[in-house]
Design an enzyme around this catalytic site. Structure first.
Site, mmCIF file in Angstrom:
data_model
loop_
_atom_site.group_PDB
_atom_site.id
_atom_site.type_symbol
_atom_site.label_atom_id
_atom_site.label_comp_id
_atom_site.label_asym_id
_atom_site.label_seq_id
_atom_site.Cartn_x
_atom_site.Cartn_y
_atom_site.Cartn_z
ATOM 1 N NE ARG A 152 3.249 0.180 -4.712
ATOM 2 C CZ ARG A 152 4.450 -0.426 -4.759
ATOM 3 N NH1 ARG A 152 5.494 0.137 -5.337
ATOM 4 N NH2 ARG A 152 4.617 -1.607 -4.193
ATOM 5 N N GLY A 153 4.451 1.024 -1.132
ATOM 6 C CA GLY A 153 5.371 0.003 -0.642
ATOM 7 C C GLY A 153 5.751 0.385 0.783
ATOM 8 C CB ALA A 154 5.709 -1.590 3.919
ATOM 9 C CD GLN A 172 -0.102 -2.242 -6.613
ATOM 10 O OE1 GLN A 172 -0.748 -3.068 -7.253
ATOM 11 N NE2 GLN A 172 -0.591 -1.648 -5.549
ATOM 12 C CG ASP A 208 1.989 -3.755 3.010
ATOM 13 O OD1 ASP A 208 2.084 -4.583 2.074
ATOM 14 O OD2 ASP A 208 2.095 -2.528 2.849
ATOM 15 C CG ASN A 256 2.729 -8.535 0.433
ATOM 16 O OD1 ASN A 256 3.195 -7.401 0.570
ATOM 17 N ND2 ASN A 256 2.908 -9.232 -0.669
ATOM 18 C CE LYS A 257 -1.200 -4.178 -2.942
ATOM 19 N NZ LYS A 257 -2.199 -3.192 -2.418
HETATM 20 O O1 MRU Z 1 -0.605 -1.032 -1.970
HETATM 21 P P1 MRU Z 1 0.884 -1.064 -2.107
HETATM 22 O O2 MRU Z 1 1.351 -0.971 -3.521
HETATM 23 O O3 MRU Z 1 1.574 -0.074 -1.199
HETATM 24 O O4 MRU Z 1 1.281 -2.516 -1.585
HETATM 25 C C1 MRU Z 1 2.628 -2.853 -1.492
HETATM 26 C C2 MRU Z 1 2.869 -4.237 -1.081
HETATM 27 O O5 MRU Z 1 1.968 -5.002 -0.823
HETATM 28 C C3 MRU Z 1 4.314 -4.633 -0.903
HETATM 29 O O6 MRU Z 1 4.490 -5.989 -1.172
HETATM 30 C C4 MRU Z 1 4.734 -4.354 0.546
HETATM 31 O O7 MRU Z 1 4.446 -3.043 0.899
HETATM 32 C C5 MRU Z 1 6.172 -4.615 0.762
HETATM 33 S S1 MRU Z 1 7.200 -3.452 -0.078
HETATM 34 C C6 MRU Z 1 8.810 -3.866 0.203
#
Ligand code: MRU
Length: 354
Positions: free
Chosen positions: A53-55, A203, A244, A254-255
C-alpha cells in the site's frame, strides 16, 4: 520477531522466484513476513487488501506485476501479445481507484511495449523488465530528493506531525513524508515525531510508529482526534503528509483525515507540507472533484480491530479511504524537482512545462 524494516525493500522483483516480493503490511507490526506473488489474482488481491500500500509502492508493485504477466504471454505475434498485456494492465488497474501512481506505472509499462512494437516479442518482454526495474529504482532517488527538500524546511529539535504512512513502507525506500526525518536522522538531527493513528486501518499506529521508532526517532503515537490539542500545545513545527493524487489546482487527496489536519494546521499557523512525487501529480484532474475516492467495507470501522464487534449490528457506516485537502490550506508541495509554493495551480503548471 520484528526485524528492522528499513533494511528491507518494501517491494521488489525476485528474479529467482519469478515473483513480486513484498513485505506483508497487514501483519505489521506483530510479524514480519515477506511474501512472493506470481499470479495476477494474488497481486491484485495484495494491492486491494493493503498487503502492499501507499501510492508509490502500489505503482511499483503493479509495474512488476505487469512484467510478470508479460512473461506468461505465449505468443510471438505483437498484436496478440499487446492485447493480452493490455487486458492484464486493465485488470491490475481495478485493484484501487485513488492513487494515480497505479495508473501512471501501468501506463509507463504499456508505453514501453507500444514504443517497441517493431521488435520481437521476446525483446519487448526484456524491455518491460527494464521498465519495471527503472520504476522501482527511480522511486528511491525520487524519495531521497523529496527528503532533502523537506529537510531544508525544518531544523533539529522540531516537532513533526504525520498522518497515515508515507514512509519507507509506502515506497521502495525512505518514503515521501517521512523521508526528511530519515535523512535528518542520518545527519544526527533529533525530531519529535507525532504519528496520528489513522483510523480505521491504523497505518499510522502500525506502520509509521514502527518505522520511526525503529530508527530511534522520538516517536509519540496519538489518536487522530488529538492532533488539534498537540498543535495547540505548540509541539508541532511542521506537518508532513503524503499524497495519493494531487490535482492541477493543488488540491491534495490523501488518507482520510488529511483535510481536517490541514484545516487545524491553518488555525494554529503550523506549516502544512504535502510530499508528492511528480508521478502523484495528475494534471488531468482539474481539482479534487475529478478524483475518485475509494470507499472501503464498513467492517473496517465496525469490527475489524476489536475482539468483539463494537458497533450495533446493522448500523450504517461510511468508510471513505481518502479525502482532499483544499489547495489554499497547503503551505507547499514538496516534489523531487523542488518545493512548489502557492499559487499552486500556476506553479504546478510551470513545473510540468519545464
Ligand atoms: O490506503 P493507503 O494506506 O494506501 O493510503 C496511503 C496514503 O494515504 C499515503 O499517505 C499516500 O499513499 C502517500 S504514500 C507515499
Amino acid at each position: 520477531m520484528i526485524k528492522n524494516i528499513t533494511e528491507y525493500e518494501t517491494v521488489s522483483l525476485d528474479e529467482e522466484r519469478g515473483a513480486l516480493a513484498i513485505i506483508d503490511q497487514t501483519k505489521l507490526p506483530g510479524a514480519f513476513e515477506i511474501i512472493y506473488l506470481t499470479k495476477q489474482e494474488d497481486i491484485h488481491r495484495a494491492i486491494r487488501s493493503l498487503q502492499v500500500r501507499g501510492a508509490p509502492a502500489i505503482g511499483v508493485a503493479a509495474a512488476i506485476g505487469l512484467y510478470l504477466a508479460a512473461l506468461e504471454i505465449d505468443s510471438d505475434d505483437y498484436d496478440v501479445f499487446y492485447g493480452r498485456l493490455k487486458a492484464a494492465s486493465s485488470y491490475l488497474a481495478t485493484s484501487r481507484p485513488t492513487a494515480v501512481n497505479l495508473f501512471w506505472a501501468l501506463g509507463r509499462m504499456e508505453g514501453a511495449a507500444r514504443r517497441n512494437s517493431a521488435l520481437p516479442v521476446s525483446r519487448i518482454v526484456e524491455l518491460l523488465r527494464a521498465e519495471a526495474i527503472a520504476i522501482h529504482d527511480e522511486d528511491i532517488g525520487v524519495c531521497r530528493a523529496i527528503g532533502e527538500h523537506g529537510l531544508s524546511l525544518i531544523k533539529d529539535g522540531d516537532g513533526i506531525l504525520t498522518h497515515c504512512n508515507a514512509g519507507q513502507l509506502a515506497t521502495v525506500r525512505y518514503g515521501t513524508a517521512l523521508a526528511p526525518v530519515y535523512l535528518g536522522r542520518m545527519k544526527g538531527f533529533n525530531f519529535r515525531v507525532f504519528t496520528c493513528e489513522t483510523r480505521p486501518l491504523l497505518q499510522g499506529a502500525r506502520l509509521s510508529s514502527l518505522e520511526m521508532s525503529s530508527i530511534g526517532a522520538d516517536t509519540t503515537l496519538i489518536c487522530d482526534s488529538m492532533a488539534s490539542q498537540v498543535m495547540k500545545n505548540g509541539w508541532v513545527q511542521a506537518i508532513f503528509v503524503g499524497c495519493d493524487r494531487l490535482a492541477a489546482n493543488g488540491d491534495a487527496c490523501n488518507k482520510i483525515g488529511t483535510s481536517g489536519l490541514a484545516i487545524i494546521a491553518k488555525h494554529y499557523d503550523v506549516p502544512f507540507y504535502v510530499c508528492a512525487p511528480t508521478s502523484t501529480i495528475d494534471m488531468t484532474a482539474r481539482s479534487a472533484e475529478d478524483i475518485v475516492i475509494e470507499e472501503r467495507p464498513p467492517e473496517e470501522i465496525t469490527e475489524m480491530w476489536f475482539k468483539e464487534r463494537m458497533a450495533p449490528e446493522g448500523i450504517k457506516a461510511y468508510n471513505p479511504a481518502f479525502d482532499c485537502a483544499d489547495a489554499d490550506l497547503i503551505t507547499a508541495v514538496i516534489t523531487e524537482r523542488g518545493i512548489v509554493r502557492p499559487p499552486l495551480g500556476r506553479n504546478l503548471a510551470a513545473l510540468f512545462s519545464q
